[in-house]
Design an enzyme around this catalytic site. Structure first.
Site, PDB file in Angstrom:
ATOM      1  CE1 TYR A  80    -133.696 -40.699 -68.002  1.00 30.88           C
ATOM      2  CE2 TYR A  80    -132.389 -40.561 -65.991  1.00 30.88           C
ATOM      3  CZ  TYR A  80    -133.218 -39.963 -66.926  1.00 30.88           C
ATOM      4  OH  TYR A  80    -133.551 -38.646 -66.793  1.00 30.88           O
ATOM      5  CG  PHE A 132    -119.725 -20.564 -84.212  1.00 33.30           C
ATOM      6  CD1 PHE A 132    -119.294 -20.710 -85.517  1.00 33.30           C
ATOM      7  CD2 PHE A 132    -120.832 -21.285 -83.796  1.00 33.30           C
ATOM      8  CE1 PHE A 132    -119.964 -21.559 -86.397  1.00 33.30           C
ATOM      9  CE2 PHE A 132    -121.496 -22.138 -84.671  1.00 33.30           C
ATOM     10  CZ  PHE A 132    -121.057 -22.275 -85.966  1.00 33.30           C
ATOM     11  CB  THR A 133    -123.809 -18.079 -85.666  1.00 29.47           C
ATOM     12  OG1 THR A 133    -123.598 -19.490 -85.749  1.00 29.47           O
ATOM     13  CG2 THR A 133    -123.389 -17.417 -86.962  1.00 29.47           C
ATOM     14  CE  LYS A 266    -120.147 -27.790 -86.661  1.00 30.34           C
ATOM     15  NZ  LYS A 266    -120.244 -26.451 -86.098  1.00 30.34           N
ATOM     16  NE  ARG A 389    -122.279 -18.941 -91.727  1.00 31.38           N
ATOM     17  CZ  ARG A 389    -122.875 -19.524 -90.693  1.00 31.38           C
ATOM     18  NH1 ARG A 389    -122.229 -20.379 -89.925  1.00 31.38           N
ATOM     19  NH2 ARG A 389    -124.120 -19.263 -90.396  1.00 31.38           N
ATOM     20  CG  PHE A 455    -127.880 -17.845 -90.457  1.00 29.18           C
ATOM     21  CD1 PHE A 455    -127.610 -17.152 -89.294  1.00 29.18           C
ATOM     22  CD2 PHE A 455    -127.600 -19.199 -90.501  1.00 29.18           C
ATOM     23  CE1 PHE A 455    -127.076 -17.795 -88.183  1.00 29.18           C
ATOM     24  CE2 PHE A 455    -127.052 -19.856 -89.408  1.00 29.18           C
ATOM     25  CZ  PHE A 455    -126.798 -19.152 -88.241  1.00 29.18           C
TER      26      PHE A 455
END
Ligand SMILES: *Cc1c(COP(=O)(O)O)cnc(C)c1O
Length: 482
Positions: A80, A132-133, A266, A389, A455
């Site tokens: 932990y 960015f969204t 990413k 997009r 979206f």
């Protein structure tokens, strides 16, 4: 290929890896695809992969893992607190990104949540090269706004500008003058600007942004989710950096920022994210928020297995043969489509091939979501899942009107080392058929609209029976084949 030419190594779309584990794909008949897209409310996010052939929705969490990443999962330390897996990640962050303090978070938007909680107050303005969204949503959630300071050629879709992701330095100065330093918690630069087609910034530009931040004493924040690809394009396109290693370029970019955050989905793995800095004072402002929102400071809501893959993945971003595969496939795809007269974003960017849906579906008004319609039509005729997009990914203003997107794009993501060149060729072939039959594509309207990030789960319906007409034309041309 029509005109035969020879490729330089590094520019050839070539798999520099071999396939060792495979997963079956499902190319279901077109009738099933018609039912599936109806069930999904004409929103490709809501399709099940059992109905999807090539999943080009996103590069997020879908990059192929290396054998070394999978192997590293077995040495994960399930503690932990004080996990050695975290220590290995800290070392990778220091080696690759040059930052000594690391806060782990479960994904990129969680980093944005923590950063915005720590630094953004109501009435604040965050200057950025482009939003960015999820960044926009988090800044707004804290009562702030974003100002996009892109240069005048950034939104020219068909262009040869090598660095469309650059910030306009004069606009940055003007923005700071207009609002005053006190209103600006930080300047945000996004590597490989996602929403304008995966377009990079240059190191020269980042240095210029840094100089303005220094002049006014404003913190510079780097969204490094797509940093490896930005570094690869700097090496290819920025003369001063052609001879440098990926490591030099990466650390030069991160060295210019006070705070670096990333989505490891990413950058380096399939899950996770992180916030890192060399400034103790910046670290201290966020430290307490990690146990509050994410988990203890040595796991941050990520499984230790993923922490191990993040560490290995970060080191692998130094390997140009790993990073180059997706951008060279994208470049190939963009060049083939461009040669066929299909409107694509140029120069080729990273993370995916972007089609100018506004032009592809010139006959569909922006209020009827041409990019969303093109995503649905491409799925119908190919089983390929792409992402809208455009205006569906936008928001409504206070009067409830759509804020029309700057561009209507269809994004075909090319995650690292996932697709083969013959699969890419299939997509090109089907897009050419669709281009020839584009006047059959019609518009969409919302039937269910969530209040934020609509979206993702929104439901839509076609404005006419165009999907059925498209299917009958497909059957006329291809008979009963898939
Ligand atoms: C994907 C992405 C994010 C958000 O990361 P998630 O892991 O999906 O939450 C933030 N910034 C950029 C540039 C991204 O591409």
């Amino acid at each position: 290929m029509a005109n035969i030419k020879f490729y330089k190594m590094g520019e050839m779309p070539l798999e520099l890896h071999k396939v060792r584990v495979v997963q079956k794909l499902h190319l279901v008949p077109i009738n099933r695809r018609l039912d599936a897209i109806n069930e999904a409310g004409f929103n490709t996010f809501r399709l099940s992969t059992k109905d999807v052939f090539l999943d080009m929705l996103t590069d997020s969490g879908t990059n192929a893992m290396s054998d070394n990443q999978v192997a590293a999962m077995f040495q994960a330390d399930d503690a932990y607190a004080g996990s050695q897996s975290f220590e290995r990640l800290q070392k990778a962050v220091l080696d690759v990104l040059g930052k000594k303090y690391l806060l782990p978070v479960h994904q990129g938007r969680a980093a944005e949540n923590v950063i915005c909680h720590a630094f953004v107050k109501p009435g604040n303005v965050v200057p950025t090269n482009y939003h960015f969204t999820t960044t926009l949503a988090h800044v707004m959630e804290r009562g702030g706004v974003i100002e996009e300071l892109y240069h005048d050629r950034a939104l020219v879709l068909h262009s040869d500008h090598p660095f469309k992701g650059n910030m306009d330095i004069d606009k940055l100065e003007a923005c700071i003058q207009r609002h005053g330093v006190d209103k600006i918690p930080f300047v945000r630069m996004e590597a490989s600007t996602n929403l304008i087609g995966g377009q990079p910034f240059s190191i020269r530009n980042l240095m210029d942004v840094r100089a303005v931040c220094d002049k006014y004493g404003i913190m510079l924040v780097l969204d490094a989710s797509l940093l490896g690809e930005n570094a690869f394009l700097v090496k290819q396109r920025e003369d001063a950096w052609k001879e440098n290693s990926m490591g030099d370029i990466l650390r030069t970019m991160t060295g210019l920022a006070d705070l670096v955050y990333f989505s490891a989905r990413k950058l380096s793995s399939s899950r996770g994210g992180g916030i890192c800095t060399n400034r103790r004072d910046i670290y201290a402002k966020m430290e307490a928020l990690i146990p509050l929102f994410e988990g203890f400071l040595t796991y941050g809501g990520i499984s230790v297995r993923e922490i191990e893959t993040m560490a290995v993945g970060l080191n692998e971003t130094l390997d140009e043969t790993m990073i180059s595969q997706s951008p060279t496939f994208i470049k190939y795809m963009v060049e083939q489509l461009d040669a066929a007269g299909i409107p694509v974003i140029t120069p080729p960017g990273v993370l995916g091939c972007h089609i100018d849906a506004g032009k592809f579906c010139e006959h569909i008004p922006q209020a009827e979501y041409p990019a969303g319609a093109l995503a649905a039509a491409l799925y119908l005729i190919s089983g390929v899942r792409a992402m809208e997009r455009g205006t569906i990914s936008s928001i409504r203003d206070e009067e409830g009107n759509d804020v029309l997107a700057d561009a209507e794009l269809l994004r075909l993501a090319v995650p690292r080392r996932v697709f083969t060149l013959s699969q890419v060729n299939y997509v090109i072939d089907r897009l050419q058929w669709l281009w020839d039959n584009r006047e059959l594509i019609g518009g969409l309207k919302f039937t269910y609209e969530p209040p934020v990030l609509r979206f993702f789960m929104g439901g839509l319906a076609p404005t006419s029976d165009w999907p059925e007409k498209l299917v009958s034309k497909f059957r006329k041309d291809f008979g009963d084949s898939l």
